[in-house]
Design a protein around this motif. Sequence first.
Motif, PDB file in Angstrom:
ATOM      1  N   PRO B 125       1.003  -1.337  -0.027  1.00 47.40           N
ATOM      2  CA  PRO B 125      -0.019   0.061  -0.010  1.00 47.40           C
ATOM      3  C   PRO B 125       0.904   1.292   0.116  1.00 47.40           C
ATOM      4  CG  PRO B 125      -0.643  -1.444   1.869  1.00 47.40           C
ATOM      5  CD  PRO B 125       0.477  -1.858   1.235  1.00 47.40           C
ATOM      6  N   PRO B 126       0.643   2.273  -0.675  1.00 48.15           N
ATOM      7  CA  PRO B 126       1.546   3.468  -0.945  1.00 48.15           C
ATOM      8  C   PRO B 126       1.183   4.422   0.406  1.00 48.15           C
ATOM      9  CG  PRO B 126      -0.267   3.557  -2.554  1.00 48.15           C
ATOM     10  CD  PRO B 126      -0.482   2.291  -1.842  1.00 48.15           C
ATOM     11  N   TRP B 127       1.743   4.127   1.387  1.00 47.27           N
ATOM     12  CA  TRP B 127       1.555   4.927   2.667  1.00 47.27           C
ATOM     13  C   TRP B 127       2.082   6.130   2.350  1.00 47.27           C
ATOM     14  CZ3 TRP B 127      -1.928   2.639   5.324  1.00 47.27           C
ATOM     15  CH2 TRP B 127      -1.858   1.170   5.588  1.00 47.27           C
ATOM     16  N   ASN B 128       1.577   7.196   3.051  1.00 47.62           N
ATOM     17  CA  ASN B 128       2.151   8.415   3.109  1.00 47.62           C
ATOM     18  C   ASN B 128       2.830   8.854   4.491  1.00 47.62           C
ATOM     19  OD1 ASN B 128       1.451   9.163   0.361  1.00 47.62           O
ATOM     20  ND2 ASN B 128      -0.658   9.245   1.145  1.00 47.62           N
ATOM     21  N   LYS B 129       4.011   9.493   4.298  1.00 46.99           N
ATOM     22  CA  LYS B 129       4.719  10.110   5.443  1.00 46.99           C
ATOM     23  C   LYS B 129       4.063  10.948   6.194  1.00 46.99           C
ATOM     24  CE  LYS B 129       9.556  10.106   7.054  1.00 46.99           C
ATOM     25  NZ  LYS B 129      10.755   9.830   6.713  1.00 46.99           N
ATOM     26  N   VAL B 130       3.741  10.850   7.484  1.00 43.92           N
ATOM     27  CA  VAL B 130       3.304  11.794   8.291  1.00 43.92           C
ATOM     28  C   VAL B 130       4.277  12.718   9.107  1.00 43.92           C
ATOM     29  CG1 VAL B 130       1.717  12.292  10.250  1.00 43.92           C
ATOM     30  CG2 VAL B 130       1.161  10.479   8.612  1.00 43.92           C
ATOM     31  N   HIS B 131       5.255  12.094   9.623  1.00 43.34           N
ATOM     32  CA  HIS B 131       6.236  12.472  10.446  1.00 43.34           C
ATOM     33  C   HIS B 131       7.754  12.598   9.767  1.00 43.34           C
ATOM     34  CE1 HIS B 131       3.270  11.221  13.684  1.00 43.34           C
ATOM     35  NE2 HIS B 131       3.636  12.664  14.213  1.00 43.34           N
ATOM     36  N   ASP B 132       7.798  13.910   9.115  1.00 45.25           N
ATOM     37  CA  ASP B 132       8.906  13.971   8.366  1.00 45.25           C
ATOM     38  C   ASP B 132       9.782  15.253   9.013  1.00 45.25           C
ATOM     39  OD1 ASP B 132      10.813  13.383   6.492  1.00 45.25           O
ATOM     40  OD2 ASP B 132       9.561  14.183   4.669  1.00 45.25           O
ATOM     41  N   VAL B 133      11.052  14.900   8.980  1.00 43.99           N
ATOM     42  CA  VAL B 133      12.025  16.123   9.423  1.00 43.99           C
ATOM     43  C   VAL B 133      12.806  16.328   8.137  1.00 43.99           C
ATOM     44  CG1 VAL B 133      12.266  15.515  11.898  1.00 43.99           C
ATOM     45  CG2 VAL B 133      13.662  14.238  10.276  1.00 43.99           C
ATOM     46  N   PRO B 134      13.271  17.513   8.017  1.00 45.45           N
ATOM     47  CA  PRO B 134      14.101  17.880   6.795  1.00 45.45           C
ATOM     48  C   PRO B 134      15.220  17.136   6.450  1.00 45.45           C
ATOM     49  CG  PRO B 134      13.782  19.932   8.241  1.00 45.45           C
ATOM     50  CD  PRO B 134      13.176  18.744   9.053  1.00 45.45           C
ATOM     51  N   ASP B 135      15.600  17.295   5.231  1.00 46.77           N
ATOM     52  CA  ASP B 135      16.958  16.471   4.951  1.00 46.77           C
ATOM     53  C   ASP B 135      18.146  16.826   5.713  1.00 46.77           C
ATOM     54  OD1 ASP B 135      15.366  15.232   3.193  1.00 46.77           O
ATOM     55  OD2 ASP B 135      15.973  16.209   1.412  1.00 46.77           O
ATOM     56  N   TYR B 136      18.124  17.959   6.206  1.00 47.62           N
ATOM     57  CA  TYR B 136      19.524  18.519   6.839  1.00 47.62           C
ATOM     58  C   TYR B 136      19.390  17.853   8.404  1.00 47.62           C
ATOM     59  CZ  TYR B 136      16.482  22.321   7.585  1.00 47.62           C
ATOM     60  OH  TYR B 136      15.403  23.207   8.012  1.00 47.62           O
ATOM     61  N   VAL B 137      18.533  17.162   8.557  1.00 47.49           N
ATOM     62  CA  VAL B 137      18.430  16.679  10.155  1.00 47.49           C
ATOM     63  C   VAL B 137      18.982  15.141  10.142  1.00 47.49           C
ATOM     64  CG1 VAL B 137      17.165  16.315  12.118  1.00 47.49           C
ATOM     65  CG2 VAL B 137      16.756  18.251  10.725  1.00 47.49           C
ATOM     66  N   HIS B 138      19.765  14.997  11.069  1.00 43.93           N
ATOM     67  CA  HIS B 138      20.148  13.289  11.462  1.00 43.93           C
ATOM     68  C   HIS B 138      19.450  13.116  12.723  1.00 43.93           C
ATOM     69  CE1 HIS B 138      22.700   9.951  12.150  1.00 43.93           C
ATOM     70  NE2 HIS B 138      22.906  10.463  13.253  1.00 43.93           N
ATOM     71  N   PHE B 139      18.446  12.076  12.555  1.00 43.90           N
ATOM     72  CA  PHE B 139      17.828  11.669  13.540  1.00 43.90           C
ATOM     73  C   PHE B 139      17.819  10.285  13.811  1.00 43.90           C
ATOM     74  CE2 PHE B 139      14.083   9.937  15.717  1.00 43.90           C
ATOM     75  CZ  PHE B 139      14.059  10.540  16.929  1.00 43.90           C
ATOM     76  N   THR B 140      18.156   9.655  14.922  1.00 51.71           N
ATOM     77  CA  THR B 140      18.225   8.084  14.933  1.00 51.71           C
ATOM     78  C   THR B 140      17.258   7.861  16.090  1.00 51.71           C
ATOM     79  OG1 THR B 140      19.980   8.347  16.451  1.00 51.71           O
ATOM     80  CG2 THR B 140      20.558   7.692  14.321  1.00 51.71           C
ATOM     81  N   HIS B 141      16.414   7.033  15.512  1.00 57.63           N
ATOM     82  CA  HIS B 141      15.411   6.149  16.409  1.00 57.63           C
ATOM     83  C   HIS B 141      16.070   5.431  17.459  1.00 57.63           C
ATOM     84  CE1 HIS B 141      11.949   7.517  13.829  1.00 57.63           C
ATOM     85  NE2 HIS B 141      11.326   7.343  14.959  1.00 57.63           N
ATOM     86  N   GLU B 142      16.897   4.560  17.079  1.00 54.30           N
ATOM     87  CA  GLU B 142      17.406   3.514  17.845  1.00 54.30           C
ATOM     88  C   GLU B 142      18.303   4.211  19.310  1.00 54.30           C
ATOM     89  OE1 GLU B 142      20.566   1.418  16.099  1.00 54.30           O
ATOM     90  OE2 GLU B 142      21.750   3.222  15.325  1.00 54.30           O
ATOM     91  N   LYS B 143      18.977   5.298  19.020  1.00 56.61           N
ATOM     92  CA  LYS B 143      19.582   5.847  20.016  1.00 56.61           C
ATOM     93  C   LYS B 143      18.588   6.675  21.131  1.00 56.61           C
ATOM     94  CE  LYS B 143      23.679   7.989  20.024  1.00 56.61           C
ATOM     95  NZ  LYS B 143      24.307   9.068  19.247  1.00 56.61           N
ATOM     96  N   HIS B 144      17.351   7.044  20.427  1.00 54.60           N
ATOM     97  CA  HIS B 144      16.463   7.709  21.493  1.00 54.60           C
ATOM     98  C   HIS B 144      15.819   6.584  22.359  1.00 54.60           C
ATOM     99  CE1 HIS B 144      17.270  11.360  18.913  1.00 54.60           C
ATOM    100  NE2 HIS B 144      16.880  11.994  19.976  1.00 54.60           N
ATOM    101  N   LEU B 145      15.770   5.500  21.516  1.00 59.23           N
ATOM    102  CA  LEU B 145      14.978   4.306  22.396  1.00 59.23           C
ATOM    103  C   LEU B 145      15.725   3.752  23.328  1.00 59.23           C
ATOM    104  CD1 LEU B 145      12.790   2.575  19.718  1.00 59.23           C
ATOM    105  CD2 LEU B 145      12.010   3.770  21.294  1.00 59.23           C
TER     106      LEU B 145
END
Lengths: 304, 206
Positions: B125-145
């Motif tokens: 299914p072509p899901w659409n992105k809801v939570h998007d940060v700009p391309d110049y941002v490095h965000f890691t889920h793993e480290k926050h978890l």
Amino acid sequence: MSLRNLLENWGDYRKGREQGGHHKYEHMWGMAIDLNLCIGCNACSVACYAENNLAVVGKEKFEKGHALHWMRVERYWDEPNLGEDRVSEYQVHGASFVPTNCQNCNAATCEPVCPVAATYHTPDGLNAQVYNRCIGSRYCSNNCPYRLRYFNFWSYYESSWPAPLHMQLNPDLTVRDKGVMEKCTFCVQRIRAAKDKAKMENRVVAEGGFVNVGDQQFKVAPGRAKVQDMEFQTACQQTCPTSAISFGDMLNPDSQVSKLWRGHQVELGKTSQKKPNPDLRGYRLLEELNTDPCVMFLERVREV
Amino acid sequence: MSVNHQCSYDSGRRGNARRVLGSLGIVLGVAALVLSFTAVAEVPGAIPPQGTHDGKDVAQPIEFPHNIHADVNKINCMYCHTYARRSKVAGIPPTSKCMGCHSVIATDKPRIKKLTEYWENREPPPWNKVHDVPDYVHFTHEKHLKRFVFDNDALPTENVSEVCAFCHGEVKTMTVAHKTKPLNMGFCKRCHEANHGPFDCWQCHK
């Protein structure tokens, strides 16, 4: 570095490391390039273009100096024209090559002149460039004695990566638009990935304190990532066919790059290297300007 | 003298009243603070980021009910968003993961029929992105978890949705995810300041 830190510590900001600086370091990334091994093949430059989303500007703009080669191989014809009678501007034999990327100076001349603090020194000992903070004043480039900062005079997105070439762009890095200064980052995306990996594996040095490199002392931050030597490579190092480029953490006394610096008696924080043995080949570019670069070159041994 | 005395007596009484009112106010204030903290800070050892945002509704190919999955059936967020603890991105589950349950559960519902159609046509299914940060941002889920869940012994892993809610809002109460947090630099910075996260530009900007 917050703006408050910048304003309160403005006096310390330019002092560099020899007076204590303002940082607690986590790493001190450094490089050593052996010019005896360099064959001037430009593979490092090509690897850099691929890794760091560098735009290809074309002949006309290259002539105007708009090229964005973060790793450029400079050529010098300072050797005798071996086996040739005719002396031309570009002789066939005897060229010397110097691969030059941003020297990531510890007392960088580009940093204090930035009006918006878009370039600053990170606790990794890197000279950072924050693209979305940059307003394109180009003071940094004018103040760089090596001319190793490159300005995006144009937007190259459509001309450099027409579909489907945009699929090969590196997602760990911004594609810079016009009006932004850029330069070699020592492949900070790879450094970041290695540090993240180390932290995820709980490879952390818990205690802070001091680390001695030569007769220099560095304040180090507690809780810094313990990245192994050669755990990752920069793109230019990885691709170099003769392994002329070494890269690593100089705060780690066992890293290859520390050993090379020590072995050739080149030290940080000096404006000239007083080496008793003239056979030691290490030197840094324009170190007499007190920029304290983190890249060491090993001089080429010449036949004549 | 007497007038003075009267005055001082009066002011003293008023002062007492003020003191009583003041202390009442402090007590009320503390109570409110405690209440608000118990209402917000369900994650021990963490101060949640402040700020709200009313994002646009993002249409999805299938109106996925987060509330039924996460609230009614108490499925852990990381069961479907399995890459969150392993990589930078949380990831959208492969259709096979949906079909793992929905080949037998609720197969008669219209949304599941649509899902089955996608599955049988072998296309996601072509899901659409809801939570998007700009391309110049490095965000890691793993480290926050790692910081808020796996290194946080006081928080049971079942309650991971409280940590997800820091940046994604109360997804439990939504059907299709809706952006309720600003996810801008101030939002990140306030949380990094409160929880002693890294503060260097190049930690997050790339």
